[in-house]
Design an enzyme around this catalytic site. Structure first.
Site, short mmCIF file in Angstrom:
data_model
loop_
_atom_site.label_atom_id
_atom_site.label_comp_id
_atom_site.label_asym_id
_atom_site.label_seq_id
_atom_site.Cartn_x
_atom_site.Cartn_y
_atom_site.Cartn_z
CB ILE A 35 -7.52 12.38 -21.40
CG1 ILE A 35 -7.79 11.02 -20.88
CG2 ILE A 35 -6.70 11.91 -22.95
CD1 ILE A 35 -8.52 9.95 -21.35
CG PHE A 36 -3.42 18.26 -22.93
CD1 PHE A 36 -2.12 18.12 -23.59
CD2 PHE A 36 -4.26 19.32 -23.27
CE1 PHE A 36 -1.78 19.03 -24.24
CE2 PHE A 36 -3.95 20.29 -23.95
CZ PHE A 36 -2.59 20.41 -24.72
N GLY A 37 -5.64 16.37 -25.08
CA GLY A 37 -5.31 16.08 -26.52
C GLY A 37 -4.90 17.39 -27.33
CE1 TYR A 38 -0.09 15.59 -26.83
CE2 TYR A 38 0.97 16.17 -29.00
CZ TYR A 38 0.92 15.46 -27.96
OH TYR A 38 1.84 14.34 -27.90
N GLY A 39 -3.39 16.97 -30.83
CA GLY A 39 -3.10 16.69 -32.23
C GLY A 39 -4.45 16.29 -32.63
CB SER A 40 -5.75 13.25 -34.38
OG SER A 40 -5.29 12.19 -33.29
CD GLU A 115 -3.01 9.11 -29.63
OE1 GLU A 115 -3.88 8.88 -30.65
OE2 GLU A 115 -2.39 9.76 -29.46
#
Ligand SMILES: N[C@@H](CCC(=O)N[C@@H](CS)C(=O)NCC(=O)O)C(=O)O
EC number: 4.3.2.7
Length: 222
Positions: A35-40, A115
């Site tokens: 799972i790619f996270g780029y904010g919180s 989300e």
């Protein structure tokens, strides 16, 4: 901005790990998922995972173009959080988390609420390049807020975005914390990780808050 919760407790078939895209797994866990996270999600995944990698996705730029009336804003004063914009020249740094076995369903169920239902994000398959092994890309799931979602705010001058961020808070805290935690992460990633949009908003916040001191060094918030 609430969305009907789709049943997302199992990964889309397309994300069943392709051998070429995934490193070999010791136990051959067919349910492993990145799972790619780029904010919180970069500083607060809040789900159990087995591995994590710092790295980037190509073909996307990060933008503070998604409105948020729950986590970092309200119905009257929506905050601004990030989404991914398709951009052939773009590169967005973040963190990929590997979930395995029971972690997969638990993570997807949690993220569907955080989300999709509360945030207006949809899932999208991306190719993630680990910082320490960019020649071994991984297939990952990302949560992206598209212009079709009701909370989408779209582009605005960075000064306007900074003013909005300074004025908003929600159930997860102030919108400024969201901005600065992401800026801290990017500073920790090193000089090769640039995000001009993020930097312009942080600079605009510094200009709008002359009395505040935004340290050169990471705030060590994460
Ligand atoms: N999907 C992006 C953005 C996620 C994001 O920031 N989502 C908001 C929902 S609007 C959130 O979870 N906020 C929690 C917080 O602000 O602490 C990511 O991968 O990090």
């Amino acid at each position: 901005m609430k969305q009907e919760s789709a049943d997302q407790s199992t990964p889309p078939p397309s994300l069943s790990p392709a051998p070429s895209a995934q490193p070999s797994r010791e136990d051959g866990d067919p349910q492993a998922l990145w799972i790619f996270g780029y904010g919180s999600l970069v500083w607060k995944p809040d789900f159990a995972y087995s591995d994590s990698r710092v790295g980037f996705v190509r073909g996307y730029s990060r933008r503070f173009w998604q409105g948020d009336t729950f986590h970092r804003g309200s119905d009257k004063m929506p905050g601004r959080v990030v989404t991914l914009l398709e951009d052939r020249e773009g590169c967005t740094w973040g963190v990929a988390y590997q979930v395995r076995g029971e972690q997969v369903g638990e993570a997807l169920k949690y993220l569907n609420v955080r989300e999709a239902v509360l945030g207006g994000y949809d899932t999208k398959e991306v190719t993630f390049y680990p910082q320490d092994a960019p020649d071994q890309p991984l297939t990952a799931l990302a949560y992206v807020a598209t212009p079709q979602n009701p909370g989408y705010l779209g582009p605005a001058p960075e000064e306007v975005i900074a003013t909005q961020i300074l004025a908003c808070r929600g159930f997860s805290g102030h919108n400024l914390e969201y901005l600065l935690r992401l800026a801290d992460f990017m500073q920790l990633c090193g000089p090769q990780a640039q995000d001009e949009h993020l930097e312009a908003i942080v600079d605009a916040v510094g200009t709008l808050l002359p009395c505040s001191y935004l340290p050169e060094q990471p705030l060590a918030l994460i």
